[in-house]
Design a protein around this motif. Structure first.
Motif, PDB file in Angstrom:
ATOM      1  N   LYS A 167       0.803  -1.221   0.000  1.00  0.00           N
ATOM      2  CA  LYS A 167       0.000   0.000   0.000  1.00  0.00           C
ATOM      3  C   LYS A 167       0.836   1.271   0.000  1.00  0.00           C
ATOM      4  CE  LYS A 167      -3.604   2.379   2.623  1.00  0.00           C
ATOM      5  NZ  LYS A 167      -4.488   2.328   3.825  1.00  0.00           N
ATOM      6  N   GLU A 168       1.784   1.368   0.931  1.00  0.00           N
ATOM      7  CA  GLU A 168       2.562   2.603   1.073  1.00  0.00           C
ATOM      8  C   GLU A 168       3.330   2.929  -0.199  1.00  0.00           C
ATOM      9  OE1 GLU A 168       6.036   4.491   3.962  1.00  0.00           O
ATOM     10  OE2 GLU A 168       5.048   2.614   4.507  1.00  0.00           O
ATOM     11  N   GLN A 169       3.955   1.914  -0.794  1.00  0.00           N
ATOM     12  CA  GLN A 169       4.738   2.131  -2.008  1.00  0.00           C
ATOM     13  C   GLN A 169       3.838   2.536  -3.179  1.00  0.00           C
ATOM     14  OE1 GLN A 169       8.060   1.885  -1.845  1.00  0.00           O
ATOM     15  NE2 GLN A 169       8.368   2.539  -3.965  1.00  0.00           N
ATOM     16  N   GLU A 191       0.913   4.062  -3.044  1.00  0.00           N
ATOM     17  CA  GLU A 191       0.396   5.417  -2.853  1.00  0.00           C
ATOM     18  C   GLU A 191       1.445   6.462  -3.188  1.00  0.00           C
ATOM     19  OE1 GLU A 191      -0.955   5.311   1.177  1.00  0.00           O
ATOM     20  OE2 GLU A 191      -2.994   4.659   0.631  1.00  0.00           O
ATOM     21  N   GLN A 192       2.694   6.174  -2.840  1.00  0.00           N
ATOM     22  CA  GLN A 192       3.774   7.116  -3.149  1.00  0.00           C
ATOM     23  C   GLN A 192       3.988   7.265  -4.650  1.00  0.00           C
ATOM     24  OE1 GLN A 192       7.260   5.797  -1.033  1.00  0.00           O
ATOM     25  NE2 GLN A 192       6.482   6.438   0.968  1.00  0.00           N
ATOM     26  N   LEU A 193       3.788   6.176  -5.382  1.00  0.00           N
ATOM     27  CA  LEU A 193       4.003   6.196  -6.822  1.00  0.00           C
ATOM     28  C   LEU A 193       2.753   6.575  -7.600  1.00  0.00           C
ATOM     29  CD1 LEU A 193       6.165   2.950  -7.111  1.00  0.00           C
ATOM     30  CD2 LEU A 193       6.979   5.305  -7.299  1.00  0.00           C
ATOM     31  N   GLY A 194       1.660   6.841  -6.885  1.00  0.00           N
ATOM     32  CA  GLY A 194       0.440   7.249  -7.552  1.00  0.00           C
ATOM     33  C   GLY A 194      -0.326   6.130  -8.227  1.00  0.00           C
TER      34      GLY A 194
END
Length: 468
Positions: free
Chosen positions: A169-171, A173-176
């Motif tokens: 999830k975190e990765q 969200e960071q990459l859009g």
């Protein structure tokens, strides 16, 4: 019966051996069905877990390729060892050992526990049974136990998918890559919904399985066996059973509890009345919370709240998405045809909660020219296809395409003349309503191809029907 005709007094506390024998006199007639049903549930749980893993892994592989094009180093780090994790889970699912070595309270099902314990009770040496063989009992016990094991495995797969999604999830969200994250959320949600359906089936056994439990429930020997050997007794030490060593150790007496309450609320107050008031208030608050949780989609502490509009039909089997219906439509005489009624049978498939497609067939029955000239005759047949799309509330948009044979016939070979079949194109509105346990519907349809038909039929069709 060999191996099962020992003295039943050991189980019934000195009562007649018939106490157990009569309670299970017809159990053998049901155990074959119980075995079959639970074998199917076990297979379904196994297939659902394997499909969920496969779909989730495919989504991961797509994400890995997409992420590698942006940042190959991040992709290698994020997906390192993931393929090995999937292979290990798949191998364990195919094996005989459970993925979980510790019973999980979230997957405890009272109905399944009662049935498993009942079968183990019947399998004891010394229980006299009629109309049942040891082989039937062993198969039923194995089938129910396997269903419990596969349920535990399925829940472990669910936990793995949730943990894996959280890791990604975190990765993402960071990459859009929010759209890709929603796809993962959908897979987790729909798998949980499917799992809840299986839990409901396992926790509420069919009538045949319930009969096995109900015939034993009132036996003192069974109650004692249940308190010692059920899954619940393994999770919690059952109080109130003096035969279980240590079961009463450390428990407070009623007198000591009342003394403590009197000290807390005052000597003039009634402790029992005070507790009842507090329990009523607490029950009211619990009911409010329960209603809110049910509105969100379930009562599990492991509940998944979707970030999309779910399709409640997606997790249902093909057969459970089918709906069957009947409808009738009448037509007044037009000079060439008498008074007729079209009697139709339909079968629809729910694509989702708001759309259904289906097929049907109709038989056109003639009644004669009027009340003074009644004559039953075969005035035609019809083949139908239709689609219903929900518009608002109980109003649906309905459309269809039909072939109708609009001539009187007395032999089936007369229907082979394809030129005699007429086409109908229908569009209109349907009103669906509840009629007891059944669903009724009213349809007003416009046949926009009726103007080119020979003989010409009425363009507006009014149909009344029921859906089962």
């Amino acid at each position: 019966m060999q191996g099962r005709s020992l003295h039943a007094q050991q189980l019934t506390g000195g009562t007649s051996p018939a106490g157990v024998a009569d309670s299970a006199s017809h159990t053998g007639l049901h155990l074959t069905s119980v075995t079959k049903n639970y074998d199917q549930l076990s297979s379904g749980l196994d297939r659902a877990a394997e499909r969920a893993l496969s779909r989730f892994e495919k989504l991961e592989q797509k994400l890995k390729r997409k992420l590698a094009r942006r940042d190959s180093t991040a992709a290698k780090k994020l997906f390192a060892g993931s393929e090995q994790q999937y292979r290990q889970l798949e191998q364990k699912l195919k094996g005989s050992d459970s993925l979980s070595s510790v019973p999980n309270l979230n997957t405890y099902l009272p109905g399944l526990d009662s049935l498993k314990t009942s079968l183990r009770f019947l399998d004891q040496p010394g229980t006299t049974l009629k109309n049942i063989t040891g082989g039937e009992l062993s198969k039923a016990t194995a089938a129910v136990s396997l269903a419990g094991k596969n349920l535990q495995d399925a829940v472990q797969v669910q936990h793995f998918l949730k943990e894996r999604r959280q890791q990604l999830k975190e990765q993402l969200e960071q990459l859009g890559l929010v759209k890709d994250l929603k796809k993962l959320n959908k897979e987790v949600y729909y798998y949980q919904q499917q799992l809840n359906e299986y839990k409901d089936l396992l926790n509420h056994p069919d009538k045949l399985a319930q009969q096995v439990v109900s015939r034993l429930r009132d036996l003192p020997a069974f109650k004692d066996f249940m308190s010692r050997n059920s899954e619940l007794s393994q999770l919690f030490r059952a109080p109130g059973n003096a035969n279980i060593p240590g079961s009463l150790a450390g428990l407070q007496t009623r007198t000591s509890v009342q003394q403590q309450l009197s000290q807390q609320i005052g000597n003039n107050a009634n402790p029992q009345q005070y507790l009842q008031q507090q329990m009523q208030q607490a029950q009211g608050e619990l009911n409010k919370l329960k209603d809110k949780v049910n509105q969100l989609g379930g009562g599990s502490s492991d509940m998944e709240i979707p970030d999309f509009k779910p399709n409640n039909q997606k997790t249902k089997s093909f057969w459970k998405r089918l709906e069957y219906g009947v409808n009738i439509q009448s037509q007044k005489p037009n000079g060439l045809m008498p008074v007729t009624s079209d009697l139709a049978l339909t079968a629809g498939y729910k694509l989702n909660d708001k759309s259904t497609i289906g097929i049907g067939a109709s038989y056109k029955m003639g009644w004669g020219k009027d009340i003074s000239h009644i004559r039953i005759s075969s005035q035609g047949l019809g083949l139908r296809s239709y689609v219903d799309v929900k518009l608002k509330g109980s109003i649906w948009i309905s459309g269809g395409y039909e072939y109708n044979y609009q001539q009187e016939f007395s032999r089936l070979d007369q229907l082979r003349d394809l030129n005699a079949w007429q086409k109908s194109g229908l569009i209109g509105l349907s009103k669906k309503y509840k009629l007891g346990k059944k669903n009724g519907n009213l349809q007003l349809l416009w046949d926009f191809l009726s103007y080119s038909q020979v003989p010409k039929t009425q363009p507006l069709k009014f149909r009344v029907g029921y859906v089962f």
